[in-house]
Design a protein around this motif. Structure first.
Motif, PDB file in Angstrom:
ATOM      1  N   UNK A   1      62.942   1.704  40.172  1.00  0.00           N
ATOM      2  CA  UNK A   1      63.170   1.428  41.628  1.00  0.00           C
ATOM      3  C   UNK A   1      61.810   0.781  42.342  1.00  0.00           C
ATOM      4  N   UNK A   2      61.881   0.318  43.462  1.00  0.00           N
ATOM      5  CA  UNK A   2      60.521  -0.477  44.159  1.00  0.00           C
ATOM      6  C   UNK A   2      59.343   0.185  43.937  1.00  0.00           C
ATOM      7  N   UNK A   3      59.331   1.597  43.910  1.00  0.00           N
ATOM      8  CA  UNK A   3      58.228   2.410  43.994  1.00  0.00           C
ATOM      9  C   UNK A   3      57.646   2.554  42.362  1.00  0.00           C
ATOM     10  N   UNK A   4      58.056   2.183  41.448  1.00  0.00           N
ATOM     11  CA  UNK A   4      57.825   2.412  40.126  1.00  0.00           C
ATOM     12  C   UNK A   4      56.599   1.692  39.790  1.00  0.00           C
ATOM     13  N   UNK A   5      55.670   2.162  39.271  1.00  0.00           N
ATOM     14  CA  UNK A   5      54.442   1.382  38.840  1.00  0.00           C
ATOM     15  C   UNK A   5      54.319   1.955  37.367  1.00  0.00           C
ATOM     16  N   UNK A   6      55.061   2.431  36.559  1.00  0.00           N
ATOM     17  CA  UNK A   6      54.965   2.626  35.054  1.00  0.00           C
ATOM     18  C   UNK A   6      55.970   1.913  34.231  1.00  0.00           C
TER      19      UNK A   6
ATOM     20  N   UNK B   1      58.836  -6.521  48.097  1.00  0.00           N
ATOM     21  CA  UNK B   1      59.588  -5.274  48.478  1.00  0.00           C
ATOM     22  C   UNK B   1      58.704  -4.287  49.123  1.00  0.00           C
ATOM     23  N   UNK B   2      59.496  -3.164  49.637  1.00  0.00           N
ATOM     24  CA  UNK B   2      58.877  -2.424  50.551  1.00  0.00           C
ATOM     25  C   UNK B   2      57.919  -1.477  49.719  1.00  0.00           C
ATOM     26  N   UNK B   3      56.531  -1.063  50.507  1.00  0.00           N
ATOM     27  CA  UNK B   3      55.744  -0.146  49.979  1.00  0.00           C
ATOM     28  C   UNK B   3      55.264   0.801  51.115  1.00  0.00           C
ATOM     29  N   UNK B   4      55.645   2.150  50.769  1.00  0.00           N
ATOM     30  CA  UNK B   4      55.755   3.488  51.864  1.00  0.00           C
ATOM     31  C   UNK B   4      54.845   4.387  51.367  1.00  0.00           C
TER      32      UNK B   4
ATOM     33  N   UNK C   1      62.804   4.009  53.156  1.00  0.00           N
ATOM     34  CA  UNK C   1      63.279   5.019  54.279  1.00  0.00           C
ATOM     35  C   UNK C   1      61.878   5.406  55.047  1.00  0.00           C
ATOM     36  N   UNK C   2      61.013   5.443  54.402  1.00  0.00           N
ATOM     37  CA  UNK C   2      59.495   6.019  54.812  1.00  0.00           C
ATOM     38  C   UNK C   2      58.518   4.915  55.275  1.00  0.00           C
ATOM     39  N   UNK C   3      57.863   5.294  56.231  1.00  0.00           N
ATOM     40  CA  UNK C   3      56.784   4.386  56.739  1.00  0.00           C
ATOM     41  C   UNK C   3      55.971   3.696  55.904  1.00  0.00           C
ATOM     42  N   UNK C   4      55.780   2.332  56.356  1.00  0.00           N
ATOM     43  CA  UNK C   4      55.051   1.356  55.547  1.00  0.00           C
ATOM     44  C   UNK C   4      53.515   1.680  55.340  1.00  0.00           C
TER      45      UNK C   4
ATOM     46  N   UNK D   1      52.051  -1.164  54.231  1.00  0.00           N
ATOM     47  CA  UNK D   1      51.428  -2.578  54.237  1.00  0.00           C
ATOM     48  C   UNK D   1      51.308  -3.085  55.608  1.00  0.00           C
ATOM     49  N   UNK D   2      52.561  -2.824  56.389  1.00  0.00           N
ATOM     50  CA  UNK D   2      52.575  -3.486  57.547  1.00  0.00           C
ATOM     51  C   UNK D   2      53.766  -2.711  58.625  1.00  0.00           C
ATOM     52  N   UNK D   3      53.645  -2.968  59.940  1.00  0.00           N
ATOM     53  CA  UNK D   3      54.807  -2.501  60.720  1.00  0.00           C
ATOM     54  C   UNK D   3      54.929  -1.033  60.731  1.00  0.00           C
ATOM     55  N   UNK D   4      53.861  -0.282  60.900  1.00  0.00           N
ATOM     56  CA  UNK D   4      53.908   1.173  60.908  1.00  0.00           C
ATOM     57  C   UNK D   4      52.383   1.505  61.484  1.00  0.00           C
ATOM     58  N   UNK D   5      52.326   2.526  62.223  1.00  0.00           N
ATOM     59  CA  UNK D   5      51.026   2.872  63.081  1.00  0.00           C
ATOM     60  C   UNK D   5      50.097   3.757  61.923  1.00  0.00           C
ATOM     61  N   UNK D   6      50.620   3.883  60.658  1.00  0.00           N
ATOM     62  CA  UNK D   6      49.874   4.416  59.406  1.00  0.00           C
ATOM     63  C   UNK D   6      49.383   3.427  58.484  1.00  0.00           C
ATOM     64  N   UNK D   7      49.846   2.332  58.660  1.00  0.00           N
ATOM     65  CA  UNK D   7      49.507   1.184  57.570  1.00  0.00           C
ATOM     66  C   UNK D   7      48.101   0.984  57.481  1.00  0.00           C
ATOM     67  N   UNK D   8      47.516   0.892  56.032  1.00  0.00           N
ATOM     68  CA  UNK D   8      46.158   0.482  55.704  1.00  0.00           C
ATOM     69  C   UNK D   8      45.906   0.365  54.287  1.00  0.00           C
ATOM     70  N   UNK D   9      44.979  -0.357  53.900  1.00  0.00           N
ATOM     71  CA  UNK D   9      44.402  -0.393  52.450  1.00  0.00           C
ATOM     72  C   UNK D   9      43.099   0.255  52.635  1.00  0.00           C
TER      73      UNK D   9
END
Length: 630
Positions: free
Chosen positions: A292-297, A373-376, A394-397, A399-407
């Motif tokens: 899935x898009x959130x798979x890092x393994x 792809x999305x990052x949430x 479906x969860x807040x990003x 990376x961008x376009x949310x009031x929580x996004x940061x690195x």
């Protein structure tokens, strides 16, 4: 204020350092060379309380809601407030008009009180904005001993406008208060930085610790992570059951949606000891979710890594890489740090967001994140409307376009457990001190975010920076969630939104680097960073805060650094408390969050520890552990 200098040897410039006191804390911060030291020789007034008060420019006033009685407590004469028909007990004082009257004064008020019970008290003083301006509160601990609290009055007027013509009063609610003495010092030549109580009662020049090198890691040999297996974490041994990855907090907030989301993914961890005696550990975490898009393994190219390489202009370095925000990669100590220590390293490169050539778009990324792809923040969120178990997008990003996004990147932090990468919220409940980069996306509200310019002592908006700044924080209170920022533009730690100490210059690296260090000594925790910074050039910024702050003018008296005690002998249980979490799906209470007899050994963290936010790479070198010389 005492000025001193420190030469790091390999640096060509020497930073001017000034030493000031914050309650029980010492702060050393880079200061403009032209700064005028605050004077401790201003006019003062004092009083010793008892059956017959000994007045020296300060008079205690008996009236109405300020009735007192003489007592003898703990071998000292005193006066104690008496309950009247008023809703609170007070003790009133008037300053001799020849010392201070109807002006704009900076002053230190020192109150010697008997520490009984657990209630708070504060000072209300005639200020330039109100006849009853308020200070921070003193938290009594029931030690049944005499203590002194310092209150910093930044805007005193002293025009006799309080009840009975008083200039200030000690307000103690219905619990009352017993005082032995009060002293007021007016600060002359206020420099805008030194806390008034530091200028009024300067601490002796601290004796710098003498360190000897115990370990150094220069990454001349490969870190054999391939020899360590990736192990499935079944969450049978959590750090806590509150907000660790499988914690009950999320069930209270998200209900069955959380368990359904967790069932769609698995966490794998890899740990590798390295360095002499295996004193360091490379700790990695990755998420498997069936591609899935959130798979890092599943795709090995998406897994986080810590490797060694030869870097031009820098030699052998460690490269910390997190290609997917659901992975995490940190370096920490394997065994607990000694009671007193200095840990430091050199940062060679940094790419975890921020501007490059004035843009957040660079190297095919946005604020350090890969595009596409999305990052949430999935699945560790607080709103049940923000999660769909089978759809991370479906969860807040992040990376961008949310009031929580940061690195973000942890330059160095001290935690109360042997860290592995985990979800964002979990780390927030286990930090003691921290230096980090926190780079919000433009979609996030950054109102009030500032950066300090130590040349002028003034702050400028963070949005005008290169978004690659150094934050230096102490986490205070009994549950570790209150963060306070320190900068050389502030007299004391500042709570609330981000206040950065300085800006890095990533474009100078690796030809020039930055050195980060944390010390733990008898004086408390010290945070330090050195290098060639934007706007100010070569500087060393160094801040020390005591384990327990005893100055109400700082962040409140008797406020501890969270879980500061590395052994049971350092702590008597005075800050123990319970915590109750409530959500849409119920509530739960966790008792004994800091009991007597507990101990929380120190573990440092360098890297990207969060497994639902943060992406990029950094290179480091020369991790050094120092211990005290005997």
């Amino acid at each position: 204020m005492r000025a001193t200098t420190r030469n790091r040897g390999r640096r060509s410039a020497v930073a001017a350092l000034s030493v000031v006191t914050l309650g029980a804390s010492l702060v050393l911060a880079a200061m403009p060379a032209a700064a005028t030291p605050a004077a401790a020789d201003g006019p003062s007034a004092s009083i010793i309380l008892g059956e017959l008060n000994e007045e020296n420019g300060l008079r205690q006033i008996e009236q109405g809601d300020g009735t007192t009685a003489p007592v003898t407590v703990g071998g000292l004469s005193a006066r104690a407030t008496v309950q009247t028909s008023a809703p609170a007990e007070h003790m009133y004082f008037q300053v001799d008009d020849a010392i201070a009257f109807d002006g704009a004064f900076v002053a230190c008020l020192q109150v010697e009180y008997f520490d009984e019970g657990g209630a708070t008290f504060r000072v209300q003083y005639d200020s330039t904005s109100s006849a009853y301006g308020s200070t921070g509160s003193v938290n009594r601990t029931g030690s049944n001993t005499w203590k002194t609290a310092g209150f910093e009055l930044m805007d005193a007027r002293f025009a006799n406008r309080e009840n009975g013509g008083a200039d200030f009063r000690v307000e103690a609610g219905t619990a009352g208060v017993t005082l032995h003495s009060v002293k007021l010092t007016i600060i002359q030549n206020d420099d805008g930085v030194t806390p008034p109580c530091a200028a009024a009662s300067p601490e002796p020049e601290p004796v710098p610790p003498r360190w000897k090198l115990k370990y150094v890691e220069q990454f001349g040999k490969p870190i054999r992570t391939e020899a360590s297996p990736w192990v499935l974490d079944d969450y049978s041994e959590p750090v806590d059951d509150f907000n660790d990855d499988n914690g009950d907090l999320y069930r209270l907030q998200l209900g069955p949606e959380f368990d359904a989301a967790m069932a769609t993914m698995r966490t794998y961890r890899q740990e590798t000891e390295f360095g002499r005696d295996g004193w360091l550990t490379a700790s990695l975490s990755a998420r498997e979710s069936g591609g899935r898009v959130d798979d890092s393994y599943t795709d090995t190219a998406e897994r986080p890594s810590i490797t060694t390489e030869s870097l031009k202009n820098a030699g052998s370095v460690a490269k910390i890489t997190v290609p997917n925000h659901t992975g995490g990669a940190i370096i920490r100590n394997t065994e607990p740090l000694p009671k007193y220590y200095r840990i430091e390293y050199d940062l060679k490169t940094l790419d975890f967001g921020g501007l490059r050539d004035g843009s957040l778009f660079y190297d095919g990324k946005y604020n350090g994140y890969a595009l596409g792809e999305c990052k949430t923040f999935y699945p560790w969120v607080g709103d049940p409307n923000d999660i769909e178990p089978a759809d991370p997008c479906a969860t807040r990003s992040v990376r961008e376009d949310s009031n929580e996004a940061y690195n973000a990147f942890h330059f160095m932090s001290i935690l109360d457990f042997p860290a592995m990468p985990r979800n964002l919220a979990m780390y927030h409940w286990h930090r003691k001190v921290l230096m980090d980069q926190f780079s919000p996306a433009p979609s996030r509200n950054t109102d009030g975010y500032d950066v300090c310019d130590s040349r002028t002592g003034e702050k400028y908006p963070w949005d005008e920076s290169n978004r690659t700044t150094v934050n230096m924080l102490y986490f205070t209170g009994s549950l570790g969630q209150s963060q306070t920022f320190v900068t050389s533009c502030d007299r004391r730690p500042v709570s609330g939104v981000q206040k950065s100490a300085v800006e890095l210059q990533p474009e100078l690296m690796p030809k020039q680097d930055y050195t980060f260090a944390i010390e733990r000594t008898e004086a408390g925790y010290t945070l330090e960073v050195s290098g060639n910074f934007k706007n100010v050039g070569e500087q060393t910024y160094r801040f020390t805060r005591g384990f327990i702050d005893d100055d109400a003018g700082v962040v409140g008296a008797n406020v501890p650094i969270f879980h500061y005690n590395v052994d049971a002998e350092e702590y008597d249980g005075q800050f123990n408390t319970s915590h109750t979490a409530r959500g849409a799906f119920g509530s739960k209470t966790w008792d004994n969050q800091w009991p007597a007899g507990s101990a929380y050994p120190d573990y440092f963290v360098i890297g990207e520890p969060y497994t639902n936010v943060g992406e990029g790479q950094a290179r480091i070198d020369n991790i050094r552990l120092y211990v005290p010389k005997k």
